[in-house]
Design a protein around this motif. Structure first.
Motif, PDB file in Angstrom:
ATOM      1  N   MET A   1       0.835  -1.187   0.000  1.00  8.16           N
ATOM      2  CA  MET A   1       0.000   0.000   0.000  1.00  8.16           C
ATOM      3  C   MET A   1       0.870   1.238   0.000  1.00  8.16           C
ATOM      4  O   MET A   1       1.880   1.282   0.670  1.00  8.16           O
ATOM      5  N   VAL A   2       0.416   2.231  -0.699  1.00  6.83           N
ATOM      6  CA  VAL A   2       1.199   3.448  -0.841  1.00  6.83           C
ATOM      7  C   VAL A   2       1.174   4.289   0.426  1.00  6.83           C
ATOM      8  O   VAL A   2       2.180   4.794   0.874  1.00  6.83           O
ATOM      9  N   ASN A   3       0.014   4.446   1.047  1.00  7.95           N
ATOM     10  CA  ASN A   3      -0.134   5.351   2.169  1.00  7.95           C
ATOM     11  C   ASN A   3       0.200   4.740   3.519  1.00  7.95           C
ATOM     12  O   ASN A   3       0.218   5.405   4.512  1.00  7.95           O
ATOM     13  N   GLY A   4       0.413   3.501   3.597  1.00  8.73           N
ATOM     14  CA  GLY A   4       0.745   2.886   4.869  1.00  8.73           C
ATOM     15  C   GLY A   4       0.052   1.546   5.007  1.00  8.73           C
ATOM     16  O   GLY A   4      -0.714   1.110   4.163  1.00  8.73           O
ATOM     17  N   ALA A   5       0.297   0.906   6.137  1.00  9.46           N
ATOM     18  CA  ALA A   5      -0.203  -0.434   6.349  1.00  9.46           C
ATOM     19  C   ALA A   5      -1.727  -0.487   6.426  1.00  9.46           C
ATOM     20  O   ALA A   5      -2.337  -1.453   6.026  1.00  9.46           O
ATOM     21  N   HIS A   6      -2.345   0.563   6.943  1.00 11.20           N
ATOM     22  CA  HIS A   6      -3.791   0.553   7.112  1.00 11.20           C
ATOM     23  C   HIS A   6      -4.489   1.530   6.183  1.00 11.20           C
ATOM     24  O   HIS A   6      -5.647   1.858   6.382  1.00 11.20           O
ATOM     25  N   GLY A   7      -3.804   2.012   5.178  1.00 14.49           N
ATOM     26  CA  GLY A   7      -4.406   2.952   4.248  1.00 14.49           C
ATOM     27  C   GLY A   7      -4.467   4.375   4.788  1.00 14.49           C
ATOM     28  O   GLY A   7      -5.104   5.225   4.207  1.00 14.49           O
ATOM     29  N   SER A   9      -3.164   8.102   5.637  1.00 16.45           N
ATOM     30  CA  SER A   9      -2.205   9.018   5.031  1.00 16.45           C
ATOM     31  C   SER A   9      -1.196   9.431   6.095  1.00 16.45           C
ATOM     32  O   SER A   9      -1.427   9.289   7.292  1.00 16.45           O
ATOM     33  N   ALA A  10      -0.070   9.953   5.652  1.00 14.39           N
ATOM     34  CA  ALA A  10       0.988  10.352   6.581  1.00 14.39           C
ATOM     35  C   ALA A  10       0.519  11.412   7.577  1.00 14.39           C
ATOM     36  O   ALA A  10       0.814  11.302   8.761  1.00 14.39           O
ATOM     37  N   PRO A  11      -0.232  12.459   7.161  1.00 13.49           N
ATOM     38  CA  PRO A  11      -0.703  13.442   8.144  1.00 13.49           C
ATOM     39  C   PRO A  11      -1.622  12.825   9.193  1.00 13.49           C
ATOM     40  O   PRO A  11      -1.549  13.182  10.362  1.00 13.49           O
ATOM     41  N   GLN A  12      -2.476  11.874   8.794  1.00  9.91           N
ATOM     42  CA  GLN A  12      -3.360  11.240   9.772  1.00  9.91           C
ATOM     43  C   GLN A  12      -2.557  10.427  10.780  1.00  9.91           C
ATOM     44  O   GLN A  12      -2.861  10.417  11.968  1.00  9.91           O
ATOM     45  N   ARG A  13      -1.536   9.740  10.309  1.00 11.07           N
ATOM     46  CA  ARG A  13      -0.683   8.979  11.227  1.00 11.07           C
ATOM     47  C   ARG A  13       0.052   9.917  12.167  1.00 11.07           C
ATOM     48  O   ARG A  13       0.205   9.625  13.351  1.00 11.07           O
ATOM     49  N   GLY A  14       0.501  11.068  11.635  1.00  5.27           N
ATOM     50  CA  GLY A  14       1.199  12.036  12.467  1.00  5.27           C
ATOM     51  C   GLY A  14       0.302  12.607  13.548  1.00  5.27           C
ATOM     52  O   GLY A  14       0.722  12.751  14.700  1.00  5.27           O
ATOM     53  N   VAL A  15      -0.948  12.903  13.194  1.00  6.85           N
ATOM     54  CA  VAL A  15      -1.899  13.427  14.174  1.00  6.85           C
ATOM     55  C   VAL A  15      -2.198  12.360  15.221  1.00  6.85           C
ATOM     56  O   VAL A  15      -2.287  12.660  16.414  1.00  6.85           O
ATOM     57  N   ALA A  16      -2.349  11.116  14.797  1.00 12.70           N
ATOM     58  CA  ALA A  16      -2.608  10.027  15.738  1.00 12.70           C
ATOM     59  C   ALA A  16      -1.436   9.867  16.705  1.00 12.70           C
ATOM     60  O   ALA A  16      -1.636   9.673  17.909  1.00 12.70           O
ATOM     61  N   ARG A  17      -0.229   9.980  16.197  1.00 13.61           N
ATOM     62  CA  ARG A  17       0.948   9.882  17.066  1.00 13.61           C
ATOM     63  C   ARG A  17       1.016  11.043  18.049  1.00 13.61           C
ATOM     64  O   ARG A  17       1.348  10.865  19.214  1.00 13.61           O
ATOM     65  N   LEU A  18       0.679  12.237  17.559  1.00  5.84           N
ATOM     66  CA  LEU A  18       0.682  13.406  18.431  1.00  5.84           C
ATOM     67  C   LEU A  18      -0.371  13.259  19.524  1.00  5.84           C
ATOM     68  O   LEU A  18      -0.105  13.558  20.689  1.00  5.84           O
ATOM     69  N   ARG A  19      -1.551  12.770  19.170  1.00  6.08           N
ATOM     70  CA  ARG A  19      -2.597  12.526  20.168  1.00  6.08           C
ATOM     71  C   ARG A  19      -2.126  11.520  21.209  1.00  6.08           C
ATOM     72  O   ARG A  19      -2.377  11.677  22.404  1.00  6.08           O
ATOM     73  N   ARG A  20      -1.487  10.467  20.737  1.00  6.93           N
ATOM     74  CA  ARG A  20      -0.985   9.438  21.656  1.00  6.93           C
ATOM     75  C   ARG A  20       0.064  10.024  22.595  1.00  6.93           C
ATOM     76  O   ARG A  20       0.081   9.715  23.792  1.00  6.93           O
ATOM     77  N   LEU A  21       0.892  10.895  22.069  1.00 11.64           N
ATOM     78  CA  LEU A  21       1.905  11.547  22.901  1.00 11.64           C
ATOM     79  C   LEU A  21       1.264  12.505  23.892  1.00 11.64           C
ATOM     80  O   LEU A  21       1.653  12.556  25.066  1.00 11.64           O
ATOM     81  N   LEU A  22       0.258  13.247  23.438  1.00 12.63           N
ATOM     82  CA  LEU A  22      -0.373  14.235  24.312  1.00 12.63           C
ATOM     83  C   LEU A  22      -1.175  13.598  25.446  1.00 12.63           C
ATOM     84  O   LEU A  22      -1.471  14.266  26.439  1.00 12.63           O
ATOM     85  N   ARG A  23      -1.489  12.314  25.344  1.00 12.17           N
ATOM     86  CA  ARG A  23      -2.204  11.670  26.450  1.00 12.17           C
ATOM     87  C   ARG A  23      -1.332  11.637  27.710  1.00 12.17           C
ATOM     88  O   ARG A  23      -1.841  11.566  28.816  1.00 12.17           O
TER      89      ARG A  23
END
Length: 172
Positions: A1-7, A9-23
């Motif tokens: 897959m081009v955008n990642g393992a779960h389809g 996009s890179a910005p969505q993964r980045g936001v998810a990582r930031l949310r996980r960090l902000l917890r």
């Protein structure tokens, strides 16, 4: 897959990582709220300079009155002092929160590593793990303690400046 393992996009993964960090900041929400308040006050104070400089120049040039000049200079110094105090509060609290988040993250990562099987440590060099752990957590400390604060400061300053611009001259 081009955008990642779960389809994703890179910005969505980045936001998810930031949310996980902000917890990790949840236990420090009170201090974070004070830091954000200090951020707003410091940003607002920095945007009042042009108004006071205009008054100081007017008091010195167009109406040379010592009382007006002294009052305007005093107000300008008060604004600078207020800004300095609130910038210090914001910087101190954001740095403190960054340190605490990193400490909590290190404890969690160490606990996770201690739960790994012996086979994992035979496949992976311990020195490399510790080096990566130390480097990655230090980078996260920079993000939480400084980069997010700088980003928020710039966003708030721009937002307040736009509001002031519309308030001063809606035609603009």
């Amino acid at each position: 897959m081009v955008n990642g393992a779960h389809g994703d996009s890179a910005p969505q993964r980045g936001v998810a990582r930031l949310r996980r960090l902000l917890r990790y900041t949840r236990p420090y929400l009170g201090r974070l709220a004070v830091a954000l308040f200090a951020l707003f006050v410091a940003a607002a104070a920095s945007l009042t300079y042009p108004n006071y400089f205009e008054e100081a120049i007017d008091a010195a040039v167009t109406k040379p009155n010592a009382n007006d000049r002294d009052a305007t200079t005093g107000l300008l110094l008060l604004v600078v002092l207020i800004q300095a105090i609130f910038v210090f509060i914001r910087h101190y609290l954001m740095s403190w929160i960054g340190e605490r988040v990193v400490a909590d993250l290190r404890v969690e990562l160490q606990s996770h590593l201690l739960g790994m099987s012996q086979a994992y440590f035979h496949r992976t060099r311990t020195g490399e793990l510790m080096s990566r752990l130390s480097d990655d957590v230090t980078r996260l400390q920079s993000v939480v303690g400084q980069d997010i604060s700088i980003f928020l400061r710039n966003v708030v300053t721009m937002s307040v400046a736009l509001v002031l611009l519309v308030w001063i001259s809606p035609k603009l």
